[in-house]
Design a protein around this motif. Sequence first.
Motif, PDB file in Angstrom:
ATOM      1  N   THR A  32       1.339  -1.202  -0.351  1.00 37.13           N
ATOM      2  CA  THR A  32      -0.309  -0.334   0.569  1.00 37.13           C
ATOM      3  C   THR A  32       1.031   0.893   0.079  1.00 37.13           C
ATOM      4  N   CYS A  33       0.983   2.364  -1.039  1.00 41.09           N
ATOM      5  CA  CYS A  33       1.271   3.587  -0.749  1.00 41.09           C
ATOM      6  C   CYS A  33       0.583   4.298  -1.017  1.00 41.09           C
ATOM      7  N   GLN A  34       1.097   5.550  -0.187  1.00 38.43           N
ATOM      8  CA  GLN A  34       0.210   6.392  -0.066  1.00 38.43           C
ATOM      9  C   GLN A  34       1.390   7.651  -0.500  1.00 38.43           C
ATOM     10  N   ILE A  35       0.845   8.542  -1.666  1.00 37.15           N
ATOM     11  CA  ILE A  35       1.722  10.025  -2.152  1.00 37.15           C
ATOM     12  C   ILE A  35       1.701  10.675  -0.899  1.00 37.15           C
ATOM     13  N   LEU A  36       2.391  11.126   0.064  1.00 41.09           N
ATOM     14  CA  LEU A  36       2.296  12.659   1.165  1.00 41.09           C
ATOM     15  C   LEU A  36       2.704  14.060   0.467  1.00 41.09           C
ATOM     16  N   GLU A  37       3.093  14.172  -0.792  1.00 40.73           N
ATOM     17  CA  GLU A  37       3.140  15.236  -1.114  1.00 40.73           C
ATOM     18  C   GLU A  37       3.659  15.498  -2.965  1.00 40.73           C
ATOM     19  N   VAL A  38       3.513  15.925  -3.798  1.00 41.03           N
ATOM     20  CA  VAL A  38       4.040  16.160  -5.365  1.00 41.03           C
ATOM     21  C   VAL A  38       4.386  17.654  -5.351  1.00 41.03           C
ATOM     22  N   ASN A  39       5.553  17.138  -5.527  1.00 44.26           N
ATOM     23  CA  ASN A  39       6.575  18.078  -6.394  1.00 44.26           C
ATOM     24  C   ASN A  39       7.035  19.305  -7.287  1.00 44.26           C
ATOM     25  N   GLU A  40       7.660  19.631  -7.867  1.00 46.52           N
ATOM     26  CA  GLU A  40       8.261  19.721  -9.169  1.00 46.52           C
ATOM     27  C   GLU A  40       9.965  18.388  -9.116  1.00 46.52           C
ATOM     28  N   GLY A  41       9.259  17.581  -9.783  1.00 43.52           N
ATOM     29  CA  GLY A  41      10.531  16.910  -9.986  1.00 43.52           C
ATOM     30  C   GLY A  41      10.745  15.678  -9.383  1.00 43.52           C
ATOM     31  N   HIS A  42       9.363  15.472  -8.457  1.00 42.11           N
ATOM     32  CA  HIS A  42       9.539  13.980  -7.522  1.00 42.11           C
ATOM     33  C   HIS A  42       7.734  14.339  -7.068  1.00 42.11           C
ATOM     34  N   TYR A  43       8.190  13.362  -6.147  1.00 44.27           N
ATOM     35  CA  TYR A  43       6.523  13.270  -4.854  1.00 44.27           C
ATOM     36  C   TYR A  43       7.181  12.180  -3.442  1.00 44.27           C
ATOM     37  N   ILE A  44       6.541  12.483  -2.546  1.00 39.25           N
ATOM     38  CA  ILE A  44       7.588  11.480  -1.456  1.00 39.25           C
ATOM     39  C   ILE A  44       5.986  10.764  -1.297  1.00 39.25           C
ATOM     40  N   GLN A  45       6.514   9.278  -1.012  1.00 33.98           N
ATOM     41  CA  GLN A  45       5.357   8.737  -0.296  1.00 33.98           C
ATOM     42  C   GLN A  45       5.322   7.538   0.352  1.00 33.98           C
ATOM     43  N   VAL A  46       4.850   7.146   1.234  1.00 32.29           N
ATOM     44  CA  VAL A  46       4.969   6.026   2.153  1.00 32.29           C
ATOM     45  C   VAL A  46       4.591   4.885   2.045  1.00 32.29           C
ATOM     46  N   SER A  47       4.792   3.553   1.975  1.00 37.92           N
ATOM     47  CA  SER A  47       4.519   2.901   1.369  1.00 37.92           C
ATOM     48  C   SER A  47       4.905   0.747   2.384  1.00 37.92           C
ATOM     49  N   SER A  48       4.138   0.271   3.160  1.00 36.67           N
ATOM     50  CA  SER A  48       3.956  -0.483   3.595  1.00 36.67           C
ATOM     51  C   SER A  48       2.897  -1.489   2.921  1.00 36.67           C
ATOM     52  N   SER A  49       3.810  -3.334   3.465  1.00 33.66           N
ATOM     53  CA  SER A  49       3.395  -4.227   2.908  1.00 33.66           C
ATOM     54  C   SER A  49       2.009  -4.886   4.493  1.00 33.66           C
ATOM     55  N   ASP A  50       1.590  -6.060   3.588  1.00 32.03           N
ATOM     56  CA  ASP A  50       0.394  -6.569   4.509  1.00 32.03           C
ATOM     57  C   ASP A  50       1.245  -7.766   5.112  1.00 32.03           C
ATOM     58  N   ASP A  51       2.514  -8.096   4.815  1.00 32.21           N
ATOM     59  CA  ASP A  51       3.871  -9.027   5.667  1.00 32.21           C
ATOM     60  C   ASP A  51       4.587  -8.003   6.653  1.00 32.21           C
ATOM     61  N   ASN A  52       3.545  -6.966   7.191  1.00 33.79           N
ATOM     62  CA  ASN A  52       3.700  -6.016   8.625  1.00 33.79           C
ATOM     63  C   ASN A  52       4.913  -6.251   8.889  1.00 33.79           C
ATOM     64  N   ASP A  53       5.698  -5.533   7.193  1.00 34.60           N
ATOM     65  CA  ASP A  53       7.108  -4.681   6.857  1.00 34.60           C
ATOM     66  C   ASP A  53       6.954  -3.281   7.618  1.00 34.60           C
ATOM     67  N   GLY A  54       7.897  -2.704   8.140  1.00 37.69           N
ATOM     68  CA  GLY A  54       7.402  -1.399   8.794  1.00 37.69           C
ATOM     69  C   GLY A  54       7.366  -0.446   7.696  1.00 37.69           C
ATOM     70  N   PRO A  55       6.663   0.874   7.881  1.00 39.52           N
ATOM     71  CA  PRO A  55       6.527   1.732   6.858  1.00 39.52           C
ATOM     72  C   PRO A  55       7.477   2.262   6.314  1.00 39.52           C
ATOM     73  N   LEU A  56       7.592   2.045   5.577  1.00 39.61           N
ATOM     74  CA  LEU A  56       8.903   3.343   4.674  1.00 39.61           C
ATOM     75  C   LEU A  56       9.006   4.252   3.318  1.00 39.61           C
ATOM     76  N   THR A  57       9.820   5.388   3.989  1.00 36.74           N
ATOM     77  CA  THR A  57       9.019   6.985   3.626  1.00 36.74           C
ATOM     78  C   THR A  57      10.383   6.625   2.126  1.00 36.74           C
ATOM     79  N   SER A  58      10.060   7.080   0.745  1.00 39.17           N
ATOM     80  CA  SER A  58      10.858   7.333  -0.363  1.00 39.17           C
ATOM     81  C   SER A  58      10.172   8.287  -1.322  1.00 39.17           C
ATOM     82  N   GLN A  59      11.279   8.833  -1.413  1.00 34.23           N
ATOM     83  CA  GLN A  59      11.765  10.058  -2.738  1.00 34.23           C
ATOM     84  C   GLN A  59      11.299   9.277  -3.624  1.00 34.23           C
ATOM     85  N   VAL A  60      10.184   9.573  -4.842  1.00 30.09           N
ATOM     86  CA  VAL A  60      10.597   9.126  -6.319  1.00 30.09           C
ATOM     87  C   VAL A  60      10.467   9.821  -7.041  1.00 30.09           C
ATOM     88  N   GLU A  61      11.757  10.198  -7.588  1.00 31.05           N
ATOM     89  CA  GLU A  61      12.146  11.372  -9.265  1.00 31.05           C
ATOM     90  C   GLU A  61      10.670  11.048 -10.445  1.00 31.05           C
TER      91      GLU A  61
END
Length: 339
Positions: free
Chosen positions: A307-336
């Motif tokens: 499950t990915c949630q886009i937190l903010e969209v900026n010029e050239g990239h966006y920030i999202q938080v991802s988490s899986s249903d196998d109980n891994d902790g959330p991961l914040t990524s900058q997506v170019e």
Amino acid sequence: MRYFILVLSILFSIGACAQQSTFKSWQKQAKNDIRMLPEFGNTEKTEKELAADAKFVNSIVENGKSKSEGAHDMIRIGFDYLYKGDLKTAMYRFNQAYLLNPKNSGIYWGYGAVYTALGAYDEARNEYTEGLKLEPESAPILTDYATTYLGEYYDKVRSNYKSAQKSLKLAKEKLLTSYAIDPEYIHTTYKLSIAYLNSQDCTNAKKYLKETKALGGQPITKEYLSDFNLQCGDCSDVKTGSFQIESRQNGVTKIVRNQGYQIEENETLGYKLKLRVDWLDECTYTLTPVANLANPEQRDIPKMVLTCQILEVNEGHYIQVSSSDDNDGPLTSQVEIVQ
């Protein structure tokens, strides 16, 4: 909406009922400890207490500081304790500042902050009012004054909607007064964004969030960005296209996404997957692996759903938080954004 606004890191860390219980306990303890009351409760002190006060004041002067400088130090130390959640020691320090220089408005800012953290909003506003008498154009005091109304809004919004809206209106009025004095005070712009988001006014919520980001964005929480995107977010520009995520550990992950599917490829990790894309709302989507494109004959593909949630969209990239249903902790990524 979540409790995401903070004057201080502890401000809404406890619910309204717990705050009131804590305030009642505070009042009970203060009957035997006047240091827990603003200005020592304006009570007549014993000779022993007066001697201790004089000794403290003399110690500051003997260390080469003026009373005014000492008061500033005590206020700073008081807020340090407040950030740590030690309200009692914070109040002690603000009272020591009062001994040194009762005309410093920061003392009343501190008193108000302690009461705000306790959920005693009427008492907090009384202290902020005293501070504003000394410094009428103090943006920090006005903003924290407004925060008491935001606190009341959250306390009331589920039980008394009409009263909650009145508190929200008062919060905006105070915040706009503060903003007129200092439009670059970041806590004002942030809380204006919050207030307008709660008013269903996306135009102004976006305006003040943008200003907060331009000022550095330090107070902005992921929780607020999540709530903002659920209500006012616009992720249409990044729902399809070519993207990439780069990290030292995993190298470059290339992503091509259309309306129904996403292709991910990472040469460092040696995988290429086809995933089904399902949008849950404007800025949240799930990814379900459907094919191993690196080895099409291999039917063993990951079973997890991301499950990915886009937190903010900026010029050239966006920030999202991802988490899986196998109980891994959330991961914040900058997506170019490639295109």
